[in-house]
Design an enzyme around this catalytic site. Structure first.
Site, PDB file in Angstrom:
ATOM      1  N   LYS A  65       6.465  -5.234   8.420  1.00 53.32           N
ATOM      2  CA  LYS A  65       6.050  -5.736   9.743  1.00 53.32           C
ATOM      3  C   LYS A  65       6.662  -4.946  10.901  1.00 53.32           C
ATOM      4  O   LYS A  65       5.999  -4.698  11.907  1.00 53.32           O
ATOM      5  CB  LYS A  65       6.378  -7.226   9.873  1.00 53.32           C
ATOM      6  CG  LYS A  65       5.489  -8.106   8.998  1.00 53.32           C
ATOM      7  CD  LYS A  65       5.792  -9.582   9.205  1.00 53.32           C
ATOM      8  CE  LYS A  65       4.899 -10.436   8.313  1.00 53.32           C
ATOM      9  NZ  LYS A  65       5.102 -11.877   8.533  1.00 53.32           N
ATOM     10  N   ASN A  86       2.122  -8.798  12.328  1.00 53.26           N
ATOM     11  CA  ASN A  86       1.455  -9.110  11.060  1.00 53.26           C
ATOM     12  C   ASN A  86      -0.032  -8.779  11.132  1.00 53.26           C
ATOM     13  O   ASN A  86      -0.750  -8.970  10.160  1.00 53.26           O
ATOM     14  CB  ASN A  86       1.665 -10.580  10.680  1.00 53.26           C
ATOM     15  CG  ASN A  86       0.824 -11.517  11.524  1.00 53.26           C
ATOM     16  OD1 ASN A  86       0.427 -11.185  12.647  1.00 53.26           O
ATOM     17  ND2 ASN A  86       0.542 -12.698  11.005  1.00 53.26           N
ATOM     18  N   GLY A 126      17.897 -20.385  10.132  1.00 57.77           N
ATOM     19  CA  GLY A 126      17.685 -18.973   9.834  1.00 57.77           C
ATOM     20  C   GLY A 126      17.220 -18.202  11.048  1.00 57.77           C
ATOM     21  O   GLY A 126      16.358 -18.667  11.792  1.00 57.77           O
ATOM     22  N   ASN A 149      22.139 -20.210  12.261  1.00 61.39           N
ATOM     23  CA  ASN A 149      22.189 -19.115  11.293  1.00 61.39           C
ATOM     24  C   ASN A 149      23.606 -19.019  10.741  1.00 61.39           C
ATOM     25  O   ASN A 149      24.571 -19.362  11.426  1.00 61.39           O
ATOM     26  CB  ASN A 149      21.805 -17.793  11.981  1.00 61.39           C
ATOM     27  CG  ASN A 149      21.471 -16.701  10.992  1.00 61.39           C
ATOM     28  OD1 ASN A 149      20.569 -16.852  10.171  1.00 61.39           O
ATOM     29  ND2 ASN A 149      22.204 -15.601  11.044  1.00 61.39           N
ATOM     30  N   THR A 151      25.339 -16.343  10.177  1.00 60.35           N
ATOM     31  CA  THR A 151      26.046 -15.429  11.078  1.00 60.35           C
ATOM     32  C   THR A 151      25.685 -15.818  12.511  1.00 60.35           C
ATOM     33  O   THR A 151      24.565 -15.576  12.967  1.00 60.35           O
ATOM     34  CB  THR A 151      25.616 -13.969  10.811  1.00 60.35           C
ATOM     35  OG1 THR A 151      25.687 -13.709   9.414  1.00 60.35           O
ATOM     36  CG2 THR A 151      26.489 -12.990  11.567  1.00 60.35           C
ATOM     37  N   PHE A 152      26.646 -16.420  13.214  1.00 60.00           N
ATOM     38  CA  PHE A 152      26.361 -16.958  14.548  1.00 60.00           C
ATOM     39  C   PHE A 152      25.873 -15.869  15.504  1.00 60.00           C
ATOM     40  O   PHE A 152      24.959 -16.091  16.307  1.00 60.00           O
ATOM     41  CB  PHE A 152      27.603 -17.644  15.126  1.00 60.00           C
ATOM     42  CG  PHE A 152      27.423 -18.083  16.553  1.00 60.00           C
ATOM     43  CD1 PHE A 152      26.586 -19.144  16.869  1.00 60.00           C
ATOM     44  CD2 PHE A 152      28.070 -17.419  17.587  1.00 60.00           C
ATOM     45  CE1 PHE A 152      26.399 -19.546  18.188  1.00 60.00           C
ATOM     46  CE2 PHE A 152      27.886 -17.812  18.912  1.00 60.00           C
ATOM     47  CZ  PHE A 152      27.056 -18.878  19.206  1.00 60.00           C
ATOM     48  N   SER A 153      26.460 -14.670  15.410  1.00 65.28           N
ATOM     49  CA  SER A 153      26.117 -13.604  16.366  1.00 65.28           C
ATOM     50  C   SER A 153      24.626 -13.266  16.309  1.00 65.28           C
ATOM     51  O   SER A 153      24.010 -12.941  17.327  1.00 65.28           O
ATOM     52  CB  SER A 153      26.954 -12.348  16.086  1.00 65.28           C
ATOM     53  OG  SER A 153      26.727 -11.895  14.759  1.00 65.28           O
ATOM     54  N   MET A 213       8.786 -22.753   5.932  1.00 60.20           N
ATOM     55  CA  MET A 213       7.854 -21.653   6.187  1.00 60.20           C
ATOM     56  C   MET A 213       7.449 -20.931   4.905  1.00 60.20           C
ATOM     57  O   MET A 213       6.493 -20.169   4.899  1.00 60.20           O
ATOM     58  CB  MET A 213       8.444 -20.680   7.213  1.00 60.20           C
ATOM     59  CG  MET A 213       8.368 -21.262   8.623  1.00 60.20           C
ATOM     60  SD  MET A 213       9.268 -20.324   9.876  1.00 60.20           S
ATOM     61  CE  MET A 213       8.484 -18.731   9.767  1.00 60.20           C
TER      62      MET A 213
END
EC number: 1.1.1.25
Length: 268
Positions: A65, A86, A126, A149, A151-153, A213
């Site tokens: 994508k 997409n 996510g 998520n 990983t917060f960053s 999803m």
């Protein structure tokens, strides 16, 4: 006959040819839609040759994508913000136009479920590529989003990119605000591999409806199975989103909006 395709790797599992050919039959459009295996090393050359050969458009699935987006000459706002597409359409002047119908597909399916109303709270689990494609249409539908998520960053970077378009805040998976959520959306790969639960069960219990999803043929995804095991039964997998995003791609190519619910009911 106008030629379209879906490009991915792997591709044999793709439902897109089945869905698009149903949409074409329903709307009496004469077209051919096939699956094409993209080469990880030479995808760009393959795709450009496909269009040079006269093809009118295509869908793009994993893992291409972002790479397909880079080949486009013009972009929709939602593709630009996602930095991924997409859907590609060959314009009359030969240029390639990129769109991302994943988010509007999700919004359309949430509307089918009657789960989408203005000013709701939505928790998205996510912050990967799947999430990037859906944030703008959700914010345009006046949803208040908490994006969580591991990983917060990564969540923070994505939330900051989309903050000009609506109310979105970032959280790490272990610091999700303890409040009720109208819809909890799983956009992690937990749906694909089994793996561990993306989030603590106590957080899930704050939700009213649960959307994955991902989808799995004839069975529950791991996320849906987890929700059901907690007694949370207002659940849906992402098959409706798949059909709806296909319908929006079809509309971009053919100028006709199919009845996606009829095709969804046929295929589910």
């Amino acid at each position: 006959m106008d030629l379209y395709a879906v490009w991915g790797n792997p591709i044999t599992q793709s439902k897109s040819p089945l869905i698009q050919n149903k949409l074409a039959a329903q709307t009496h459009q004469t077209m051919e839609y096939i699956a094409k295996l993209g080469n990880l090393d030479s995808f760009e050359q393959q795709l450009l040759a496909f269009f040079e050969g006269g093809a009118k458009g295509c869908n793009i699935t994993s893992p291409f994508k972002e790479r397909a987006y880079q080949l486009a000459d013009e972009y929709s706002q939602r593709a630009k913000l996602a930095e991924a597409c997409n859907t590609l359409k060959k314009l009359d002047d030969g240029k390639l136009y990129a769109d991302n119908t994943d988010g509007i597909g999700l919004v359309t399916d949430l509307q089918r479920l009657n789960w989408l109303h203005p000013n709701q709270r939505i928790l998205i689990l996510g912050a990967g590529g799947a999430t990037k494609g859906v944030l703008l249409p959700l914010l345009q539908a006046q949803q208040n989003i908490v994006l969580a998520n591991r990983t917060f960053s990564k969540a923070k970077e994505l939330a900051e990119r989309f903050q000009p378009y609506g109310n979105i805040q970032a959280a790490s998976m272990d610091s999700i605000p303890l409040q009720t959520y109208d819809v909890v959306i799983n956009a992690t790969s937990a749906g694909l591999s089994g793996g561990t639960a993306p989030v603590d069960a106590e957080i899930l219990k704050l939700g009213s409806a649960f959307y994955d999803m991902q989808y799995a043929k004839g069975t529950d995804t791991p996320f849906i199975a987890l929700c059901k095991s907690l007694g949370l039964t207002n659940v849906s997998d992402g098959f409706g989103m798949l059909v709806a995003q296909a319908a929006h791609s079809f509309h971009l190519w053919r100028g006709v909006m199919p009845d996606f619910v009829a095709v969804y009911e046929q295929l589910k």
